[in-house]
Design a protein around this motif. Structure first.
Motif, PDB file in Angstrom:
ATOM      1  N   LEU A 146      40.707  47.168  51.426  1.00  0.00           N
ATOM      2  CA  LEU A 146      40.265  45.877  50.872  1.00  0.00           C
ATOM      3  C   LEU A 146      41.527  45.698  49.993  1.00  0.00           C
ATOM      4  N   GLN A 147      42.266  46.356  49.541  1.00  0.00           N
ATOM      5  CA  GLN A 147      43.469  46.154  48.725  1.00  0.00           C
ATOM      6  C   GLN A 147      44.430  45.556  49.832  1.00  0.00           C
ATOM      7  N   ASN A 148      44.859  46.297  50.810  1.00  0.00           N
ATOM      8  CA  ASN A 148      45.677  45.716  51.727  1.00  0.00           C
ATOM      9  C   ASN A 148      45.440  44.461  52.203  1.00  0.00           C
ATOM     10  N   TRP A 149      44.093  44.013  52.412  1.00  0.00           N
ATOM     11  CA  TRP A 149      43.921  42.892  52.742  1.00  0.00           C
ATOM     12  C   TRP A 149      43.820  41.800  51.636  1.00  0.00           C
ATOM     13  N   ALA A 150      43.572  42.056  50.558  1.00  0.00           N
ATOM     14  CA  ALA A 150      44.112  41.229  49.237  1.00  0.00           C
ATOM     15  C   ALA A 150      45.476  40.739  49.262  1.00  0.00           C
ATOM     16  N   ILE A 151      46.322  42.103  49.292  1.00  0.00           N
ATOM     17  CA  ILE A 151      47.627  41.972  49.141  1.00  0.00           C
ATOM     18  C   ILE A 151      48.309  40.810  50.314  1.00  0.00           C
ATOM     19  N   MET A 152      47.834  40.946  51.334  1.00  0.00           N
ATOM     20  CA  MET A 152      48.157  40.023  52.505  1.00  0.00           C
ATOM     21  C   MET A 152      47.613  38.745  52.406  1.00  0.00           C
ATOM     22  N   LEU A 153      46.310  38.529  51.614  1.00  0.00           N
ATOM     23  CA  LEU A 153      46.127  37.249  51.181  1.00  0.00           C
ATOM     24  C   LEU A 153      46.848  36.550  50.237  1.00  0.00           C
TER      25      LEU A 153
ATOM     26  N   ASP B   1      46.070  49.558  43.068  1.00  0.00           N
ATOM     27  CA  ASP B   1      47.595  49.525  42.489  1.00  0.00           C
ATOM     28  C   ASP B   1      47.536  48.386  41.247  1.00  0.00           C
ATOM     29  N   PRO B   2      47.590  48.934  39.873  1.00  0.00           N
ATOM     30  CA  PRO B   2      47.705  48.166  38.931  1.00  0.00           C
ATOM     31  C   PRO B   2      48.761  47.004  39.034  1.00  0.00           C
ATOM     32  N   ARG B   3      49.889  47.364  39.543  1.00  0.00           N
ATOM     33  CA  ARG B   3      51.116  46.263  39.670  1.00  0.00           C
ATOM     34  C   ARG B   3      50.706  45.055  40.615  1.00  0.00           C
ATOM     35  N   PHE B   4      49.780  45.646  41.644  1.00  0.00           N
ATOM     36  CA  PHE B   4      49.295  44.365  42.478  1.00  0.00           C
ATOM     37  C   PHE B   4      48.439  43.643  41.542  1.00  0.00           C
ATOM     38  N   LEU B   5      47.518  44.151  40.853  1.00  0.00           N
ATOM     39  CA  LEU B   5      46.332  43.342  40.243  1.00  0.00           C
ATOM     40  C   LEU B   5      47.453  42.600  39.272  1.00  0.00           C
ATOM     41  N   THR B   6      48.404  42.988  38.590  1.00  0.00           N
ATOM     42  CA  THR B   6      49.070  42.113  37.350  1.00  0.00           C
ATOM     43  C   THR B   6      49.779  40.994  38.154  1.00  0.00           C
ATOM     44  N   ALA B   7      50.205  41.174  39.444  1.00  0.00           N
ATOM     45  CA  ALA B   7      50.853  40.154  40.048  1.00  0.00           C
ATOM     46  C   ALA B   7      49.972  39.001  40.760  1.00  0.00           C
ATOM     47  N   LEU B   8      48.667  39.529  40.938  1.00  0.00           N
ATOM     48  CA  LEU B   8      47.671  38.527  41.514  1.00  0.00           C
ATOM     49  C   LEU B   8      47.276  37.639  40.034  1.00  0.00           C
ATOM     50  N   GLN B   9      46.974  38.438  39.140  1.00  0.00           N
ATOM     51  CA  GLN B   9      46.737  37.643  37.804  1.00  0.00           C
ATOM     52  C   GLN B   9      47.621  36.628  37.360  1.00  0.00           C
ATOM     53  N   ASN B  10      48.962  37.071  37.536  1.00  0.00           N
ATOM     54  CA  ASN B  10      49.910  35.909  36.925  1.00  0.00           C
ATOM     55  C   ASN B  10      49.883  34.892  38.055  1.00  0.00           C
ATOM     56  N   LYS B  11      49.465  34.995  39.316  1.00  0.00           N
ATOM     57  CA  LYS B  11      49.366  33.987  40.078  1.00  0.00           C
ATOM     58  C   LYS B  11      48.064  32.916  39.944  1.00  0.00           C
ATOM     59  N   MET B  12      46.954  33.832  39.660  1.00  0.00           N
ATOM     60  CA  MET B  12      45.850  33.045  39.443  1.00  0.00           C
ATOM     61  C   MET B  12      44.896  34.006  38.565  1.00  0.00           C
ATOM     62  N   PRO B  13      44.443  33.680  37.288  1.00  0.00           N
ATOM     63  CA  PRO B  13      43.578  34.293  36.418  1.00  0.00           C
ATOM     64  C   PRO B  13      42.335  34.786  37.284  1.00  0.00           C
ATOM     65  N   ARG B  14      41.588  35.963  36.843  1.00  0.00           N
ATOM     66  CA  ARG B  14      40.686  36.647  37.527  1.00  0.00           C
ATOM     67  C   ARG B  14      39.494  35.464  37.319  1.00  0.00           C
ATOM     68  N   PRO B  15      39.120  34.942  38.674  1.00  0.00           N
ATOM     69  CA  PRO B  15      37.937  34.232  38.596  1.00  0.00           C
ATOM     70  C   PRO B  15      36.684  34.374  37.533  1.00  0.00           C
TER      71      PRO B  15
ATOM     72  N   ILE C 197      39.498  41.997  46.019  1.00  0.00           N
ATOM     73  CA  ILE C 197      39.661  42.968  44.956  1.00  0.00           C
ATOM     74  C   ILE C 197      38.383  43.373  44.212  1.00  0.00           C
ATOM     75  N   LYS C 198      37.535  42.442  44.237  1.00  0.00           N
ATOM     76  CA  LYS C 198      36.208  42.416  43.465  1.00  0.00           C
ATOM     77  C   LYS C 198      35.374  43.565  44.287  1.00  0.00           C
ATOM     78  N   LEU C 199      35.564  43.190  45.598  1.00  0.00           N
ATOM     79  CA  LEU C 199      34.571  44.208  46.570  1.00  0.00           C
ATOM     80  C   LEU C 199      35.312  45.724  46.257  1.00  0.00           C
ATOM     81  N   ALA C 200      36.659  45.701  46.110  1.00  0.00           N
ATOM     82  CA  ALA C 200      37.212  47.094  46.198  1.00  0.00           C
ATOM     83  C   ALA C 200      36.928  47.662  44.880  1.00  0.00           C
ATOM     84  N   GLU C 201      36.768  46.957  43.799  1.00  0.00           N
ATOM     85  CA  GLU C 201      36.340  47.512  42.601  1.00  0.00           C
ATOM     86  C   GLU C 201      35.088  47.947  42.592  1.00  0.00           C
ATOM     87  N   ALA C 202      34.316  47.703  43.329  1.00  0.00           N
ATOM     88  CA  ALA C 202      32.693  48.223  43.446  1.00  0.00           C
ATOM     89  C   ALA C 202      32.752  49.335  44.310  1.00  0.00           C
TER      90      ALA C 202
END
Length: 224
Positions: A177-184, A210-224, A197-202
Motif C-alpha cells: 500500500l505504501q509503494n502504491w501511494a508513493i507511485m501515486l 516511512d515518515p519521510r514519505f508521509l511528510t513529503a505527501l503532507q507538504n504536497k497536500m494536507p491530510r484530507p 496511506i489510510k488503508l495502510a495505517e489500518a
C-alpha cells in the motif's frame, strides 16, 4: 529525487568499503559470477564446494540451494551485502532454478543502484516464484521506480496493475500500500495516495510506514 531514494530497496550496503576495482574483479560479488568463464583455481574451488555440499546433503542440491539462499537473505537483512551475494551465487551454482537466489541477486543489484540489471533478474525470478507475495511487492516497486525515473508510462501502469492485484490477494500488506501511494504521489495523484496511506495505517504493520514519505505527501497536500 527524494521519492526515488525512498523507493529503493533498503540495504545497508558495505560496497563502499570495497575498492571499485576489487568489486569488479571479484566474481563472487557479481550476479551469477559475472556470467563469465572461470579460471582453473575458481573451477577447483567450485568442485570442492559442490563435493562438500553433496556429501552433507546426500546429493540433494535443491535442498542445499534453498538453505544457502536463506542464509544469503539473513546476511542481506543484517546489512552484510557481500556475504549475501556470495551465498546467492552459491545457491545458484547448486540450483540455477532457485528463485530466492535470483530474487536476492535482484535485491542486491537494486540496492546498489543497478536498476536495469535488477529488473532482468526480477523478470527471471518471476517465472519461478511469481506467486510469492513479498517477491511480487518488491518487483512491482522496482517497476514503479524505473517507470518513474524513465517516465515510462507503460511500466508505471504495469506497476499500478501489480499493486492492485497484490492488494486483492493481500489487503493487509502494508508496504504494498505504501509503494502504491508513493507511485501515486510521483504521478501527482495526491488524493489517491492519501487513500492508500489510510488503508495502510489500518494494517497490523502500520508502524513500518516511512515518515519521510508521509511528510513529503503532507507538504504536497494536507491530510484530507
Amino acid at each position: 529525487m527524494l521519492i526515488i531514494r525512498i523507493l529503493l530497496i533498503t540495504l545497508s550496503l558495505t560496497l563502499s568499503l570495497l575498492g571499485s576495482n576489487a568489486f569488479a574483479q571479484d566474481i563472487n560479488l557479481q550476479p551469477k559470477y559475472g556470467v563469465q568463464p572461470k579460471n582453473d583455481a575458481q573451477k577447483a574451488a567450485d568442485e570442492k564446494f559442490l563435493a562438500n555440499i553433496d556429501s552433507y546433503y546426500k546429493g540433494d542440491r535443491k535442498k542445499a540451494a534453498a538453505d544457502v539462499a536463506t542464509r544469503g537473505w539473513q546476511f542481506l537483512r543484517q546489512g552484510n551485502a557481500p556475504d549475501a551475494m556470495k551465498r546467492f551465487n552459491q545457491a545458484w551454482l547448486l540450483d540455477s532454478s532457485n528463485g530466492n537466489a535470483l530474487w536476492g541477486m535482484a535485491a542486491f543489484e537494486a540496492g546498489s543502484g543497478k536498476l536495469n540489471e535488477s529488473l532482468t533478474l526480477f523478470a527471471e525470478a518471476d517465472r519461478i516464484i511469481g506467486d510469492d507475495i513479498d517477491f511480487s511487492v518488491d518487483y512491482a516497486k522496482l517497476l514503479g521506480v524505473i517507470g518513474a525515473q524513465t517516465r515510462n508510462k507503460a511500466m508505471l501502469n504495469d506497476a499500478f496493475t501489480r499493486f492492485a492485484r497484490i492488494h486483492e490477494k493481500a489487503p493487509q500488506h502494508t508496504l504494498n500500500l505504501q509503494n502504491w501511494a508513493i507511485m501515486l504521489f510521483y504521478a501527482g495523484n495526491f488524493a489517491e495516495a492519501w487513500k492508500k496511506i489510510k488503508l495502510a495505517e489500518a494494517t497490523p504493520r502500520h508502524a513500518e510506514l516511512d515518515p519521510r514519505f508521509l511528510t513529503a505527501l503532507q507538504n504536497k497536500m494536507p491530510r484530507p
